[in-house]
Design a protein around this motif. Sequence first.
Motif, short mmCIF file in Angstrom:
data_model
loop_
_atom_site.label_atom_id
_atom_site.label_comp_id
_atom_site.label_asym_id
_atom_site.label_seq_id
_atom_site.Cartn_x
_atom_site.Cartn_y
_atom_site.Cartn_z
N LYS A 2 46.74 28.93 -13.54
CA LYS A 2 46.97 28.90 -15.00
C LYS A 2 45.60 28.83 -15.69
O LYS A 2 44.78 27.97 -15.38
CB LYS A 2 47.84 27.70 -15.36
CG LYS A 2 49.26 27.84 -14.79
CD LYS A 2 50.23 26.91 -15.48
CE LYS A 2 51.55 26.79 -14.72
NZ LYS A 2 52.21 28.10 -14.41
N GLU A 20 46.05 38.67 -15.62
CA GLU A 20 47.50 38.62 -15.41
C GLU A 20 47.95 39.70 -14.43
O GLU A 20 48.87 39.48 -13.63
CB GLU A 20 48.25 38.73 -16.74
CG GLU A 20 48.05 37.47 -17.60
CD GLU A 20 49.20 37.16 -18.55
OE1 GLU A 20 49.40 35.97 -18.86
OE2 GLU A 20 49.90 38.10 -19.00
N GLN A 25 48.19 33.43 -14.75
CA GLN A 25 48.88 33.37 -16.05
C GLN A 25 47.96 32.80 -17.12
O GLN A 25 47.41 31.70 -16.95
CB GLN A 25 50.15 32.51 -15.95
CG GLN A 25 51.03 32.72 -17.19
CD GLN A 25 52.08 31.64 -17.37
OE1 GLN A 25 52.43 30.94 -16.42
NE2 GLN A 25 52.58 31.50 -18.60
N VAL A 27 47.73 30.90 -20.21
CA VAL A 27 48.67 30.03 -20.93
C VAL A 27 48.30 29.85 -22.39
O VAL A 27 49.15 29.61 -23.24
CB VAL A 27 48.83 28.65 -20.22
CG1 VAL A 27 49.59 28.82 -18.91
CG2 VAL A 27 47.49 27.98 -19.97
N GLU A 28 47.01 29.96 -22.68
CA GLU A 28 46.56 29.85 -24.08
C GLU A 28 45.42 30.82 -24.37
O GLU A 28 44.59 31.09 -23.52
CB GLU A 28 46.05 28.43 -24.38
CG GLU A 28 47.10 27.35 -24.42
CD GLU A 28 46.78 26.19 -23.46
OE1 GLU A 28 47.50 25.18 -23.50
OE2 GLU A 28 45.84 26.32 -22.65
N ALA A 41 47.27 37.84 -27.33
CA ALA A 41 48.48 37.20 -26.79
C ALA A 41 49.62 38.22 -26.64
O ALA A 41 50.44 38.14 -25.71
CB ALA A 41 48.90 36.03 -27.66
N GLN A 42 49.68 39.18 -27.55
CA GLN A 42 50.73 40.21 -27.48
C GLN A 42 50.65 41.03 -26.20
O GLN A 42 51.64 41.63 -25.78
CB GLN A 42 50.61 41.16 -28.68
CG GLN A 42 51.26 40.61 -29.95
CD GLN A 42 50.82 41.36 -31.20
OE1 GLN A 42 50.20 42.41 -31.10
NE2 GLN A 42 51.16 40.83 -32.37
N TYR A 45 51.87 37.77 -20.92
CA TYR A 45 53.24 37.42 -20.55
C TYR A 45 53.81 36.32 -21.45
O TYR A 45 54.88 36.48 -22.06
CB TYR A 45 53.24 36.96 -19.08
CG TYR A 45 54.57 36.47 -18.61
CD1 TYR A 45 55.67 37.34 -18.53
CD2 TYR A 45 54.75 35.14 -18.23
CE1 TYR A 45 56.90 36.90 -18.09
CE2 TYR A 45 55.99 34.68 -17.79
CZ TYR A 45 57.06 35.56 -17.72
OH TYR A 45 58.28 35.11 -17.30
N ASP A 46 53.11 35.20 -21.56
CA ASP A 46 53.67 34.10 -22.35
C ASP A 46 52.55 33.16 -22.83
O ASP A 46 52.58 31.95 -22.60
CB ASP A 46 54.69 33.32 -21.50
CG ASP A 46 55.47 32.31 -22.33
OD1 ASP A 46 55.56 32.50 -23.57
OD2 ASP A 46 55.96 31.32 -21.75
N ALA A 47 51.53 33.72 -23.47
CA ALA A 47 50.37 32.92 -23.89
C ALA A 47 50.59 32.33 -25.28
O ALA A 47 51.07 33.01 -26.18
CB ALA A 47 49.12 33.79 -23.87
N LYS A 48 50.25 31.05 -25.43
CA LYS A 48 50.29 30.41 -26.75
C LYS A 48 48.98 30.69 -27.49
O LYS A 48 47.95 30.90 -26.89
CB LYS A 48 50.45 28.89 -26.58
CG LYS A 48 51.87 28.45 -26.22
CD LYS A 48 51.91 26.93 -26.09
CE LYS A 48 52.68 26.54 -24.84
NZ LYS A 48 52.28 25.24 -24.29
#
Lengths: 263, 263
Positions: A2, A20, A25, A27-28, A41-42, A45-48
């Motif tokens: 991460k 990725e 992953q 994450v931010e 972020a777009q 996968y799932d980044a804040k």
Amino acid sequence: MKISLIGSGNVAWHLAPALEDVGHQIVEVYSRNKKNAQKIAQKLYDAKINIDLDFDDSVAQLFILAIADDAIEEVIKQIILPENCLLVHTSGSKSLEWFDNLVKIHHDLPIKTGVFYPLMTFSKTKIIDFKNVPFCIEAIEETSKKNLVKIAQQLSKIVYSVSSEERKTLHLSAVFACNFTNHLLALSQKILEEKGLGFELLKPLIEETITKALLAKHPADVQTGPAIRGDESTIKQHLSQLKGSPDLQKVYKTMTESIQNID
Amino acid sequence: MKISLIGSGNVAWHLAPALEDVGHQIVEVYSRNKKNAQKIAQKLYDAKINIDLDFDDSVAQLFILAIADDAIEEVIKQIILPENCLLVHTSGSKSLEWFDNLVKIHHDLPIKTGVFYPLMTFSKTKIIDFKNVPFCIEAIEETSKKNLVKIAQQLSKIVYSVSSEERKTLHLSAVFACNFTNHLLALSQKILEEKGLGFELLKPLIEETITKALLAKHPADVQTGPAIRGDESTIKQHLSQLKGSPDLQKVYKTMTESIQNID
């Protein structure tokens, strides 16, 4: 692993999705500018989005600083990091010692440090094949170094363990070979454009020049042109063609002298 | 066509066999240095060696001067040519008007003149694919021009009719894009070598730099590095790394200023 990515410039733009793609992953993603962070972020996968540098609750084990050299110090001062994480920068010119000291000064919790430097030129609009990007790795602790080498090897087939001193030399030589070279091509196009001529005409010559220089043992061995021939009448004529452009004249004179003086 | 080649440098070395490959015959090769002329003649079908510039009995219809710019005037003074032949030079910077006047001054017989300029960098050890060499053609008479265009088109898929003024501009811009660029790569290697680092490390970056610059509408649009970012602390550090090399410092400063001043 991460990973959190601090920065939204050209390096972050390409590095985030590449990480990725090989199974990590993100994450931010942090940027002062929320929109820039969102754009990266777009692609993930799932980044804040993070806009305050507070990563106290982050689950990331690796934090990658992909920001301008001049901004590193300020970010180190402000960032809040979880204990025992690994913080790396991606700069060619900042030493690991300087970076590690800076982190120690501003952080009480134990934080590991390292360098994850891609020796490449990045622009947002140009896709990069990371397989051919040399990565220069450095870390204070052996375990951190092993982890960084592993990640770099997932991305690229060219991974080096390089000291801060060597990295500085690589970065400096890259400025000559890459930044200055690109600028010469820009000047060359400017000269053509002012006379209504297309840059296309020069492309075969440029490609051949580079192919030849990279095949030679030393690029100096394949130097051609009026400077190396000592062809003073052509040099004089070129300087007179440039008489309306003192900046171009200065580049011409400096490069010509340098070609004639190289040992 | 029967052709005589005056000169034994890099252009002559590659051009002579290429002309025979597309069906012409080189009947004579001239060089002040007999051995150099012999080396080229060995690659040709049945070329004689000429070391005195007397071509009075030559059967050639086309005489190609592939010599240094500074040597053209002296050769024109000495050469003896058959009536009505076509004499061309291969220089980027010498105007056709200057060349034609020079021929008129020193020759009583009618001699046609033209320019047959390959916009390429030639080194003896590196094979050239002439198909991708742009040829810039100019001639006083329309028939001469047609003949030169025809020969150039047999050699290459890129043939232009270019005025002396345009050719001068092309040659000047080629010095920036080719000669100066090669020298930057030489300097870059020198910086690495002094610290025991291999040039191999930079090759992917150099290749990407050129690919990107040639794909861009303007190379200036893809400029990267400390100069364009205004990253003064890195620039200062680089200049201090170069403090033992005033020549490299001068190149660094001149290029950095030029990047920052380009409009």
